[in-house]
Design a protein around this motif. Structure first.
Motif, mmCIF file in Angstrom:
data_model
loop_
_atom_site.group_PDB
_atom_site.id
_atom_site.type_symbol
_atom_site.label_atom_id
_atom_site.label_comp_id
_atom_site.label_asym_id
_atom_site.label_seq_id
_atom_site.Cartn_x
_atom_site.Cartn_y
_atom_site.Cartn_z
ATOM 1 N N SER A 1 0.864 -1.174 0.000
ATOM 2 C CA SER A 1 0.000 0.000 0.000
ATOM 3 C C SER A 1 0.903 1.227 0.000
ATOM 4 C CB SER A 1 -0.914 0.010 1.237
ATOM 5 O OG SER A 1 -0.167 0.265 2.414
ATOM 6 N N ALA A 2 0.275 2.371 -0.099
ATOM 7 C CA ALA A 2 1.044 3.617 -0.154
ATOM 8 C C ALA A 2 1.287 4.211 1.218
ATOM 9 C CB ALA A 2 0.296 4.631 -1.021
ATOM 10 N N PHE A 3 0.889 3.509 2.278
ATOM 11 C CA PHE A 3 0.897 4.104 3.605
ATOM 12 C C PHE A 3 2.187 3.805 4.365
ATOM 13 C CE2 PHE A 3 -3.630 2.930 2.755
ATOM 14 C CZ PHE A 3 -4.010 4.218 2.368
ATOM 15 N N THR A 4 2.809 4.846 4.856
ATOM 16 C CA THR A 4 4.064 4.686 5.579
ATOM 17 C C THR A 4 3.845 4.132 6.991
ATOM 18 O OG1 THR A 4 3.944 6.994 6.330
ATOM 19 C CG2 THR A 4 5.158 6.549 4.289
ATOM 20 N N ASP A 5 2.621 4.229 7.513
ATOM 21 C CA ASP A 5 2.368 3.737 8.866
ATOM 22 C C ASP A 5 1.751 2.329 8.869
ATOM 23 O OD1 ASP A 5 -0.036 4.542 7.795
ATOM 24 O OD2 ASP A 5 -0.772 5.526 9.628
ATOM 25 N N VAL A 6 1.921 1.604 7.745
ATOM 26 C CA VAL A 6 1.470 0.216 7.662
ATOM 27 C C VAL A 6 2.660 -0.650 7.280
ATOM 28 C CG1 VAL A 6 -0.188 -1.393 6.613
ATOM 29 C CG2 VAL A 6 -0.831 0.998 6.972
ATOM 30 N N PRO A 7 3.553 -0.927 8.236
ATOM 31 C CA PRO A 7 4.741 -1.729 7.933
ATOM 32 C C PRO A 7 4.366 -3.141 7.495
ATOM 33 C CG PRO A 7 4.923 -0.656 10.081
ATOM 34 C CD PRO A 7 3.513 -0.507 9.643
ATOM 35 N N ALA A 8 5.164 -3.721 6.636
ATOM 36 C CA ALA A 8 4.866 -5.042 6.069
ATOM 37 C C ALA A 8 4.741 -6.123 7.137
ATOM 38 C CB ALA A 8 5.940 -5.425 5.053
ATOM 39 N N GLY A 9 5.444 -5.979 8.240
ATOM 40 C CA GLY A 9 5.427 -7.029 9.251
ATOM 41 C C GLY A 9 4.259 -6.995 10.210
ATOM 42 N N GLN A 10 3.413 -5.987 10.134
ATOM 43 C CA GLN A 10 2.301 -5.873 11.066
ATOM 44 C C GLN A 10 1.154 -6.814 10.694
ATOM 45 O OE1 GLN A 10 2.031 -4.106 13.951
ATOM 46 N NE2 GLN A 10 4.221 -3.685 13.676
ATOM 47 N N TRP A 11 0.394 -7.233 11.703
ATOM 48 C CA TRP A 11 -0.686 -8.199 11.481
ATOM 49 C C TRP A 11 -1.742 -7.688 10.518
ATOM 50 C CZ3 TRP A 11 -5.520 -6.427 12.562
ATOM 51 C CH2 TRP A 11 -5.640 -5.375 13.466
ATOM 52 N N TYR A 12 -1.895 -6.371 10.437
ATOM 53 C CA TYR A 12 -2.948 -5.788 9.619
ATOM 54 C C TYR A 12 -2.482 -5.399 8.219
ATOM 55 C CZ TYR A 12 -0.598 -1.715 11.698
ATOM 56 O OH TYR A 12 0.339 -0.819 12.136
ATOM 57 N N ALA A 13 -1.195 -5.607 7.910
ATOM 58 C CA ALA A 13 -0.636 -5.112 6.649
ATOM 59 C C ALA A 13 -1.361 -5.696 5.433
ATOM 60 C CB ALA A 13 0.855 -5.412 6.576
ATOM 61 N N ALA A 14 -1.550 -7.017 5.432
ATOM 62 C CA ALA A 14 -2.193 -7.653 4.278
ATOM 63 C C ALA A 14 -3.646 -7.215 4.147
ATOM 64 C CB ALA A 14 -2.110 -9.175 4.398
ATOM 65 N N ALA A 15 -4.340 -7.077 5.282
ATOM 66 C CA ALA A 15 -5.743 -6.661 5.240
ATOM 67 C C ALA A 15 -5.878 -5.248 4.693
ATOM 68 C CB ALA A 15 -6.348 -6.753 6.635
ATOM 69 N N VAL A 16 -5.043 -4.339 5.175
ATOM 70 C CA VAL A 16 -5.086 -2.969 4.679
ATOM 71 C C VAL A 16 -4.711 -2.939 3.203
ATOM 72 C CG1 VAL A 16 -4.062 -0.674 4.879
ATOM 73 C CG2 VAL A 16 -4.654 -1.955 6.942
ATOM 74 N N GLY A 17 -3.675 -3.715 2.841
ATOM 75 C CA GLY A 17 -3.275 -3.775 1.431
ATOM 76 C C GLY A 17 -4.402 -4.278 0.540
ATOM 77 N N THR A 18 -5.126 -5.298 1.010
ATOM 78 C CA THR A 18 -6.237 -5.847 0.233
ATOM 79 C C THR A 18 -7.378 -4.850 0.116
ATOM 80 O OG1 THR A 18 -5.683 -8.095 0.964
ATOM 81 C CG2 THR A 18 -7.899 -7.741 0.100
ATOM 82 N N ALA A 19 -7.782 -4.266 1.246
ATOM 83 C CA ALA A 19 -8.879 -3.301 1.223
ATOM 84 C C ALA A 19 -8.517 -2.069 0.394
ATOM 85 C CB ALA A 19 -9.247 -2.900 2.650
ATOM 86 N N TYR A 20 -7.250 -1.677 0.433
ATOM 87 C CA TYR A 20 -6.793 -0.537 -0.360
ATOM 88 C C TYR A 20 -6.788 -0.881 -1.849
ATOM 89 C CZ TYR A 20 -3.645 3.118 -2.113
ATOM 90 O OH TYR A 20 -3.092 4.157 -2.820
ATOM 91 N N TYR A 21 -6.328 -2.075 -2.178
ATOM 92 C CA TYR A 21 -6.267 -2.513 -3.577
ATOM 93 C C TYR A 21 -7.657 -2.480 -4.208
ATOM 94 C CZ TYR A 21 -5.582 -5.589 -7.615
ATOM 95 O OH TYR A 21 -5.553 -6.116 -8.889
ATOM 96 N N TYR A 22 -8.668 -2.927 -3.450
ATOM 97 C CA TYR A 22 -10.037 -2.968 -3.980
ATOM 98 C C TYR A 22 -10.812 -1.673 -3.709
ATOM 99 C CZ TYR A 22 -9.363 -7.887 -5.010
ATOM 100 O OH TYR A 22 -8.902 -9.086 -5.533
ATOM 101 N N GLU A 23 -10.087 -0.632 -3.289
ATOM 102 C CA GLU A 23 -10.628 0.721 -3.110
ATOM 103 C C GLU A 23 -11.754 0.772 -2.076
ATOM 104 O OE1 GLU A 23 -11.652 2.104 -7.005
ATOM 105 O OE2 GLU A 23 -9.563 2.247 -7.652
ATOM 106 N N ILE A 24 -11.648 -0.083 -1.068
ATOM 107 C CA ILE A 24 -12.600 -0.022 0.040
ATOM 108 C C ILE A 24 -12.157 1.015 1.053
ATOM 109 C CG2 ILE A 24 -13.656 -1.334 1.932
ATOM 110 C CD1 ILE A 24 -13.270 -3.854 0.249
ATOM 111 N N VAL A 25 -10.839 1.144 1.258
ATOM 112 C CA VAL A 25 -10.320 2.095 2.227
ATOM 113 C C VAL A 25 -9.376 3.069 1.544
ATOM 114 C CG1 VAL A 25 -10.511 0.421 4.097
ATOM 115 C CG2 VAL A 25 -8.322 0.670 2.906
ATOM 116 N N ASN A 26 -9.304 4.246 2.103
ATOM 117 C CA ASN A 26 -8.312 5.252 1.748
ATOM 118 C C ASN A 26 -7.580 5.648 3.019
ATOM 119 O OD1 ASN A 26 -8.892 5.421 -1.016
ATOM 120 N ND2 ASN A 26 -10.561 6.880 -0.644
ATOM 121 N N GLY A 27 -6.553 6.453 2.877
ATOM 122 C CA GLY A 27 -5.851 6.951 4.050
ATOM 123 C C GLY A 27 -6.470 8.231 4.561
#
Length: 613
Positions: free
Chosen positions: A486-512
């Protein structure tokens, strides 16, 4: 040796794995709750005048106009079966292995038939090891030859023939919708002909079409086009006053007061209803049936039946065992242990030295029918012990000719990546939502793994939800494939939520909150939840666009509508007009943090409206 099963070990390990990924345990394919019934399910943000007027004195409470019309009873526990010791597991595994060897020796060339055919194929295909590919290929060839010879007709009256063959072909990885050019699911689209032979008609039709989420086929020759809801209603209508089912009760109207349930048919009915526990009427019928089965179980942990002249029979025990396994109920559940004997103990009392099973306990006969049914019953127990899908949930079956789950659910405009998530924990519940207005929604999502409880086993329904948690929950609820980055600097790859945020962002469900910041720990407000839910709804095929007049008409009824942020107005208008939010509340309170129960209700209603439950 008595087999003992610990309650919930595998499931708890699975849940614990989720909890490691969630700071507060909120995670993230019976079927949809009929929309006509949804008015009886409490929605988030419902109005209650007395509560509203007393807010200043007692602090803010979520206003509700009315309580839920139907709440699910808490009788089933969240679990799969797990043997208490390696020795117990070995005994179960040995019984399955011995029966499989006996089956391969006695049913070398399976053909269409209730003996020496489908049940042997199902048991072998769903067991560990089973048979080699040529065995299933030979069965498919036999079915194809029969179908072509008989012009696609398996039976002109008994439509359970079609259901049984559909299950065997699906278990073996072959497509029943194209066998020698014939669609063997098509007859099940005729409601009247399917139910003609008694309760087993709709029961097995439902089990068969749900085995791989097949669409109920359109049958132009049918007087009444079948649907899943029609089959469910027919099963419920035929329940006997004592809580069970028998073959003929309700054939000519409501079941009479003198009608008595039969353990065989009751077990079968519960197998068909296991996936629909989110429907209050199904849950109530299930509870009555479980009470009936507990009461009628004999002192050795077994059952007699009208089909066994009142004597204990292994076939009766098997149907109850498969039902409990489908419902996620432990073999050590106190309701089904009599004098120290479980259902598995009882089945093993019918076992012969050569791996076969007798019709009656301690008998010297080796009944082929009894062996085939005992075999698949123990396979169901073994699958539960190993944390696998229930016997008749076959999306995990080996696909031998490209067979894949039918993507026939959902709305016409659904994104191809949106999938219905399966019920994997049908007995899921939490003590602290037992009397909660959003209980049905919480339990329906928990049954599908979309939400989990906290470390102490509670759900904590009134706690807030973070933006990261919502991203996880909505991405899982839609069955979206995982997308990283994702484009977010506060979503490090190692965090438990990284994949979920990346998925929701990819499908344009969430923005920053801005171009580079997501604020994963920030509380999600009601208006933000509506915005994200509306974006998710667009993926499910819903039309979320609203004109300025429609937005005004939807929101002007609320006293605080002018406090709604411009970016959220259209989404809130959509959510209210689509029934995802209840418009009976006095105020929207858009900046208020949304609770776990409210978010569960919104997603539940979204999935229901989108035909994804």
């Amino acid at each position: 040796m008595k087999l003992r099963f610990n309650f919930g070990a595998v499931q708890n390990q699975s849940a614990q794995a989720h909890l490691h990924c969630w700071t507060d345990g909120l995670t993230a394919n019976p079927q949809p709750l009929n929309r006509k019934c949804r008015k009886g399910i409490a929605a988030p943000w419902r109005r209650n005048k007395a509560a509203t007027l007393s807010m200043k004195a007692r602090g803010w409470r979520r206003p509700f106009k009315r309580a839920a019309a139907a709440l699910l009873a808490l009788t089933l526990a969240l679990s799969f079966w797990v043997p208490a010791s390696a020795a117990d597991k070995s005994a179960l595994d040995k019984a399955v292995t011995d029966a499989a060897a006996y089956m391969l020796d006695t049913v070398k060339n399976p053909e269409i038939g209730s003996i020496g055919g489908e049940w042997a194929v199902i048991g072998l295909a769903r067991s560990v090891g089973g048979a080699a590919d040529p065995y299933y290929a030979a069965y498919y060839k036999a079915v194809e030859t029969y179908v072509k010879t008989h012009d696609g007709v398996l039976h002109d009256k008994k439509y359970t023939e079609y259901s049984r063959v559909i299950l065997a072909l699906t278990a073996a990885g072959h497509d029943p919708r194209n066998v020698g050019g014939y669609d063997l699911t098509a007859p099940l689209g005729d409601f009247d002909k399917t139910v003609w032979q008694g309760i087993n008609g709709p029961v097995w039709a439902l089990i068969a079409i749900d085995s791989l989420d097949y669409a109920v086929p359109m049958n132009p020759d049918a007087k009444t086009q079948a649907t899943r809801d029609l089959y469910i209603a027919e099963i419920l209508r035929r329940q006997t006053p004592d809580g069970g089912w028998n073959l003929t009760a309700g054939a000519d109207g409501a079941a009479g007061a003198e009608e008595k349930g039969d353990s065989d048919l009751t077990g079968m009915a519960l197998q068909a209803l296991a996936q629909y526990q989110g429907k209050p009427e199904v849950k109530a019928a299930t509870d009555k049936a479980l009470a009936f089965l507990s009461k009628t179980q004999d002192g050795q942990g077994g059952y007699s039946s009208g089909f066994s002249a009142g004597s204990s029979a292994v076939e009766s025990v098997v149907q109850v065992l498969v039902a409990l396994c489908s419902l996620g109920i432990s073999a050590d559940d106190a309701r089904f242990v009599k004098n120290g004997s479980t259902l598995v103990d009882n089945i093993l009392s019918f076992k012969n030295a050569d791996g076969s099973f007798s019709h009656t306990p301690g008998g010297s006969d080796n009944s082929q029918m009894s062996t085939e049914q005992a075999f698949y019953g123990l396979v169901a127990a073994q699958r539960a012990a190993d944390g696998k899908n229930p016997l008749y949930r076959m999306d995990d079956a080996v696909k031998r000719d490209g067979l894949a789950p039918a993507d026939t659910v959902g709305l016409p405009g659904k994104h191809a990546d949106v999938k219905k998530i399966a019920v994997t924990r049908p007995a899921a519940s939490f003590a602290d939502v037992e009397n909660h207005v959003n209980r049905a929604a919480v339990e329906a999502l928990a049954a599908r793994g979309a939400v989990n409880g906290k470390d102490d086993g509670s759900f904590d329904p009134d706690a807030g939800v973070t933006r990261a948690e919502f991203a996880k929950m909505v991405a899982f609820s839609l069955g979206l494939p995982e997308k990283t980055g994702s484009a977010f600097t506060d979503v490090p790859a190692g965090q438990w939520y990284a994949a979920a945020v990346g998925t929701a962002y990819y499908y344009e469900i969430v923005n920053g909150v801005d171009a580079r910041t997501f604020n994963p720990a920030g509380a999600i407000t009601r208006q933000d939840a509506a915005v994200m839910t509306a974006r998710a709804a667009k993926l499910t095929g819903m039309d979320t666009a609203r004109t300025e007049a429609e937005i005004r008409d939807a929101l002007a009824q609320f006293g605080d509508y002018k406090t709604v942020s411009d970016y959220a107005a259209e989404a809130l208008a959509f959510c209210y007009s689509a029934g995802i939010l209840d418009d009976s509340a006095f105020d929207i309170q858009p900046a208020m943090p949304a609770t776990r129960a409210e978010i569960a209700e919104m997603l539940y209603r979204l999935l229901d409206t989108s035909d994804l439950l």
